[in-house]
Design a protein around this motif. Structure first.
Motif, PDB file in Angstrom:
ATOM      1  N   ASP A  15       0.814  -1.217   0.000  1.00  0.00           N
ATOM      2  CA  ASP A  15       0.000   0.000   0.000  1.00  0.00           C
ATOM      3  C   ASP A  15       0.847   1.266   0.000  1.00  0.00           C
ATOM      4  O   ASP A  15       0.318   2.375   0.043  1.00  0.00           O
ATOM      5  CB  ASP A  15      -0.931   0.005   1.229  1.00  0.00           C
ATOM      6  CG  ASP A  15      -1.998   1.080   1.131  1.00  0.00           C
ATOM      7  OD1 ASP A  15      -2.697   1.135   0.095  1.00  0.00           O
ATOM      8  OD2 ASP A  15      -2.123   1.884   2.085  1.00  0.00           O
ATOM      9  N   SER A  16       2.163   1.115  -0.064  1.00  0.00           N
ATOM     10  CA  SER A  16       3.053   2.275  -0.020  1.00  0.00           C
ATOM     11  C   SER A  16       3.336   2.860  -1.397  1.00  0.00           C
ATOM     12  O   SER A  16       3.958   3.920  -1.509  1.00  0.00           O
ATOM     13  CB  SER A  16       4.384   1.891   0.645  1.00  0.00           C
ATOM     14  OG  SER A  16       4.169   1.474   1.970  1.00  0.00           O
ATOM     15  N   PHE A  17       2.899   2.187  -2.449  1.00  0.00           N
ATOM     16  CA  PHE A  17       3.177   2.665  -3.798  1.00  0.00           C
ATOM     17  C   PHE A  17       2.158   3.715  -4.238  1.00  0.00           C
ATOM     18  O   PHE A  17       1.046   3.785  -3.719  1.00  0.00           O
ATOM     19  CB  PHE A  17       3.172   1.499  -4.784  1.00  0.00           C
ATOM     20  CG  PHE A  17       4.324   0.557  -4.609  1.00  0.00           C
ATOM     21  CD1 PHE A  17       5.534   0.786  -5.262  1.00  0.00           C
ATOM     22  CD2 PHE A  17       4.223  -0.539  -3.773  1.00  0.00           C
ATOM     23  CE1 PHE A  17       6.604  -0.069  -5.096  1.00  0.00           C
ATOM     24  CE2 PHE A  17       5.290  -1.417  -3.605  1.00  0.00           C
ATOM     25  CZ  PHE A  17       6.477  -1.175  -4.262  1.00  0.00           C
ATOM     26  N   ASP A  18       2.560   4.515  -5.245  1.00  0.00           N
ATOM     27  CA  ASP A  18       1.676   5.514  -5.852  1.00  0.00           C
ATOM     28  C   ASP A  18       1.146   6.485  -4.806  1.00  0.00           C
ATOM     29  O   ASP A  18      -0.029   6.843  -4.815  1.00  0.00           O
ATOM     30  CB  ASP A  18       0.522   4.815  -6.587  1.00  0.00           C
ATOM     31  CG  ASP A  18      -0.150   5.737  -7.608  1.00  0.00           C
ATOM     32  OD1 ASP A  18       0.503   6.692  -8.059  1.00  0.00           O
ATOM     33  OD2 ASP A  18      -1.332   5.502  -7.934  1.00  0.00           O
ATOM     34  N   LYS A  19       2.021   6.911  -3.915  1.00  0.00           N
ATOM     35  CA  LYS A  19       1.641   7.838  -2.842  1.00  0.00           C
ATOM     36  C   LYS A  19       2.546   9.062  -2.873  1.00  0.00           C
ATOM     37  O   LYS A  19       3.704   8.998  -3.297  1.00  0.00           O
ATOM     38  CB  LYS A  19       1.755   7.151  -1.475  1.00  0.00           C
ATOM     39  CG  LYS A  19       0.869   5.906  -1.319  1.00  0.00           C
ATOM     40  CD  LYS A  19      -0.604   6.278  -1.353  1.00  0.00           C
ATOM     41  CE  LYS A  19      -1.496   5.044  -1.328  1.00  0.00           C
ATOM     42  NZ  LYS A  19      -1.447   4.338  -0.045  1.00  0.00           N
ATOM     43  N   ASP A  20       1.997  10.183  -2.410  1.00  0.00           N
ATOM     44  CA  ASP A  20       2.771  11.423  -2.360  1.00  0.00           C
ATOM     45  C   ASP A  20       3.829  11.363  -1.265  1.00  0.00           C
ATOM     46  O   ASP A  20       3.631  10.733  -0.220  1.00  0.00           O
ATOM     47  CB  ASP A  20       1.844  12.613  -2.088  1.00  0.00           C
ATOM     48  CG  ASP A  20       0.896  12.886  -3.258  1.00  0.00           C
ATOM     49  OD1 ASP A  20       1.262  12.566  -4.400  1.00  0.00           O
ATOM     50  OD2 ASP A  20      -0.213  13.403  -3.001  1.00  0.00           O
ATOM     51  N   PHE A  21       4.945  12.050  -1.517  1.00  0.00           N
ATOM     52  CA  PHE A  21       5.984  12.180  -0.492  1.00  0.00           C
ATOM     53  C   PHE A  21       6.731  13.486  -0.713  1.00  0.00           C
ATOM     54  O   PHE A  21       6.706  14.070  -1.803  1.00  0.00           O
ATOM     55  CB  PHE A  21       6.964  11.000  -0.534  1.00  0.00           C
ATOM     56  CG  PHE A  21       7.753  10.887  -1.813  1.00  0.00           C
ATOM     57  CD1 PHE A  21       8.935  11.594  -1.990  1.00  0.00           C
ATOM     58  CD2 PHE A  21       7.299  10.073  -2.843  1.00  0.00           C
ATOM     59  CE1 PHE A  21       9.658  11.494  -3.162  1.00  0.00           C
ATOM     60  CE2 PHE A  21       8.021   9.968  -4.022  1.00  0.00           C
ATOM     61  CZ  PHE A  21       9.200  10.681  -4.184  1.00  0.00           C
ATOM     62  N   VAL A  22       7.396  13.936   0.328  1.00  0.00           N
ATOM     63  CA  VAL A  22       8.259  15.120   0.266  1.00  0.00           C
ATOM     64  C   VAL A  22       9.599  14.733   0.860  1.00  0.00           C
ATOM     65  O   VAL A  22       9.649  14.156   1.952  1.00  0.00           O
ATOM     66  CB  VAL A  22       7.666  16.314   1.046  1.00  0.00           C
ATOM     67  CG1 VAL A  22       8.673  17.467   1.101  1.00  0.00           C
ATOM     68  CG2 VAL A  22       6.363  16.769   0.437  1.00  0.00           C
ATOM     69  N   ILE A  23      10.671  15.032   0.149  1.00  0.00           N
ATOM     70  CA  ILE A  23      12.020  14.815   0.672  1.00  0.00           C
ATOM     71  C   ILE A  23      12.727  16.164   0.731  1.00  0.00           C
ATOM     72  O   ILE A  23      12.851  16.858  -0.294  1.00  0.00           O
ATOM     73  CB  ILE A  23      12.821  13.833  -0.208  1.00  0.00           C
ATOM     74  CG1 ILE A  23      12.150  12.462  -0.225  1.00  0.00           C
ATOM     75  CG2 ILE A  23      14.262  13.707   0.311  1.00  0.00           C
ATOM     76  CD1 ILE A  23      12.843  11.451  -1.123  1.00  0.00           C
ATOM     77  N   VAL A  24      13.156  16.551   1.908  1.00  0.00           N
ATOM     78  CA  VAL A  24      13.925  17.783   2.098  1.00  0.00           C
ATOM     79  C   VAL A  24      15.380  17.392   2.252  1.00  0.00           C
ATOM     80  O   VAL A  24      15.750  16.654   3.174  1.00  0.00           O
ATOM     81  CB  VAL A  24      13.442  18.567   3.335  1.00  0.00           C
ATOM     82  CG1 VAL A  24      14.298  19.819   3.528  1.00  0.00           C
ATOM     83  CG2 VAL A  24      11.964  18.936   3.192  1.00  0.00           C
ATOM     84  N   THR A  25      16.216  17.875   1.340  1.00  0.00           N
ATOM     85  CA  THR A  25      17.653  17.585   1.375  1.00  0.00           C
ATOM     86  C   THR A  25      18.388  18.847   1.804  1.00  0.00           C
ATOM     87  O   THR A  25      18.372  19.861   1.103  1.00  0.00           O
ATOM     88  CB  THR A  25      18.149  17.126  -0.010  1.00  0.00           C
ATOM     89  OG1 THR A  25      17.400  15.986  -0.431  1.00  0.00           O
ATOM     90  CG2 THR A  25      19.620  16.760   0.039  1.00  0.00           C
ATOM     91  N   THR A  26      19.015  18.796   2.958  1.00  0.00           N
ATOM     92  CA  THR A  26      19.677  19.984   3.491  1.00  0.00           C
ATOM     93  C   THR A  26      20.713  19.575   4.522  1.00  0.00           C
ATOM     94  O   THR A  26      20.689  18.459   5.053  1.00  0.00           O
ATOM     95  CB  THR A  26      18.650  20.948   4.131  1.00  0.00           C
ATOM     96  OG1 THR A  26      19.322  22.116   4.608  1.00  0.00           O
ATOM     97  CG2 THR A  26      17.946  20.278   5.304  1.00  0.00           C
ATOM     98  N   GLY A  27      21.628  20.499   4.819  1.00  0.00           N
ATOM     99  CA  GLY A  27      22.581  20.310   5.898  1.00  0.00           C
ATOM    100  C   GLY A  27      22.313  21.242   7.064  1.00  0.00           C
ATOM    101  O   GLY A  27      23.077  21.273   8.028  1.00  0.00           O
TER     102      GLY A  27
END
Length: 347
Positions: A15-27
């Motif tokens: 059930d984890s497929f085809d779902k929205d996500f946000v990835i914040v890449t920062t230091g």
């Protein structure tokens, strides 16, 4: 991957497929807080936030020539529907935004180097398969009776990613999402020769969600042919192990110049790989089904590559220059201090 990316789901892998996500890449932790607040202000649920830390302990930030260059890559696996695949590639549902503060700050709140997640630990090893695996090897060798045969050692490929980063070394196969095994066959691939790959179907055995074996041209590291648990592995060992209840957890598939009249076979025409090209076989087992990382290769049985050549057809090529070529490949990809070698038969 769906095992460790935060999405809104019922908590299961499927059930984890085809779902929205946000990835914040920062230091910078302060920048992460600012971005999260902005996302919440536009009604993006925090349950789908993911922080990807790029720490100043690891990366040299800046816009100067000596600063590091950081790139990201999103890799998709397989599509069951070709039309769905084409539509996806024509309009990839992904946006990348670079966020720059309007006012430069004199200091940041640096994020520490994140610890590496350990590999998933299966409670049992694959020793229960060893007797059937050895029988499979014997039956394959019987099938090669009357031809010249050769078997090379398989190695666990597991570089330490933090050392690779610290030493600015170009490493291979350092991702702990998978268990990697490599095999340098030490022979060329003449028209009268073929390879038989035998091993454990790690998905059927419960140690992976996906598994594959690929043949690479060592000069280019381009995959020439491959097979996976999705289609080819299951049932391929049956003719060698009739009636064996564990045969579905093993495979036996050949690589030939021409697969006409052969089942469980991968075609490798000369147009794809020259007769005197060095090759590499790689086995991958992705994601322990009970964890978010790959299984520990120390508890898994490595695949085997058995080479057979009919000397009555053309003169043997596997000794002609192959030793020196493969030594150079081995020195570059598999330095001795970084691998563990499995000498067959296993104890």
């Amino acid at each position: 991957n769906p095992s460790n990316i935060n999405v809104i789901s019922d908590g299961t892998f499927d059930d984890s497929f085809d779902k929205d996500f946000v990835i914040v890449t920062t230091g910078d932790n302060s920048m992460n807080d600012v971005i999260k607040k902005g996302l919440i202000d536009v009604d993006i649920p925090p349950e789908i936030f993911n922080l990807q830390t790029v720490s100043s302990e690891v990366v040299d930030f800046g816009i100067e020539t000596e600063a590091d260059v950081v790139s990201g890559m999103m890799r998709t696996a397989f599509f069951d529907d070709a039309e769905e695949r084409d539509n996806y590639y024509q309009d990839v549902p992904l946006s990348i935004l670079r966020i720059t503060p309007k006012i430069a700050r004199q200091s940041i709140s640096p994020l520490p180097r994140p610890p590496r997640n350990p590999r998933s630990v299966n409670i049992t090893d694959q020793s229960y398969l060893l007797a059937s695996y050895r029988e499979l090897g014997r039956e394959v060798r019987k099938d090669l009776f009357g031809v010249k045969e050769l078997e090379s050692n398989t190695k666990v490929i597991e570089a330490e990613p933090d050392l690779c980063i610290d030493d600015r070394t170009k490493c291979f196969f350092e991702n702990t999402d998978a268990a990697y095994f490599g095999n340098l066959p030490g022979t060329f691939f003449p028209s009268n020769g073929h390879f038989v790959a035998i091993g454990v179907n790690h998905v059927e055995a419960g140690y992976a969600r996906y598994s594959s074996v690929s043949l690479y041209d060592a000069a280019t590291l381009i995959a020439i042919g491959s097979f996976t648990n999705l289609k080819e592995m299951k049932g391929s060992a049956d003719r060698y192990l009739p009636g064996n209840p564990l045969s579905d957890q093993l495979y036996a598939i050949s690589f030939r110049r021409n697969c006409t009249n052969y089942s469980h076979c991968i075609d490798v025409p000369e147009s794809s790989l020259g007769l005197v090209a060095a090759t590499i076989f790689m086995e991958r087992a992705y994601l322990d089904p009970n964890g978010s990382k790959g299984s520990d290769p120390a508890i898994m049985l490595p695949f085997r590559i058995i080479y057979g050549e009919d000397p009555s057809l053309i003169p043997s090529l596997w000794k002609s220059g192959a030793k020196g070529v493969y030594k150079r490949v081995r020195d570059v990809l598999f330095p001795a201090e970084e691998v563990n070698s499995f000498q067959w038969p296993l104890p």
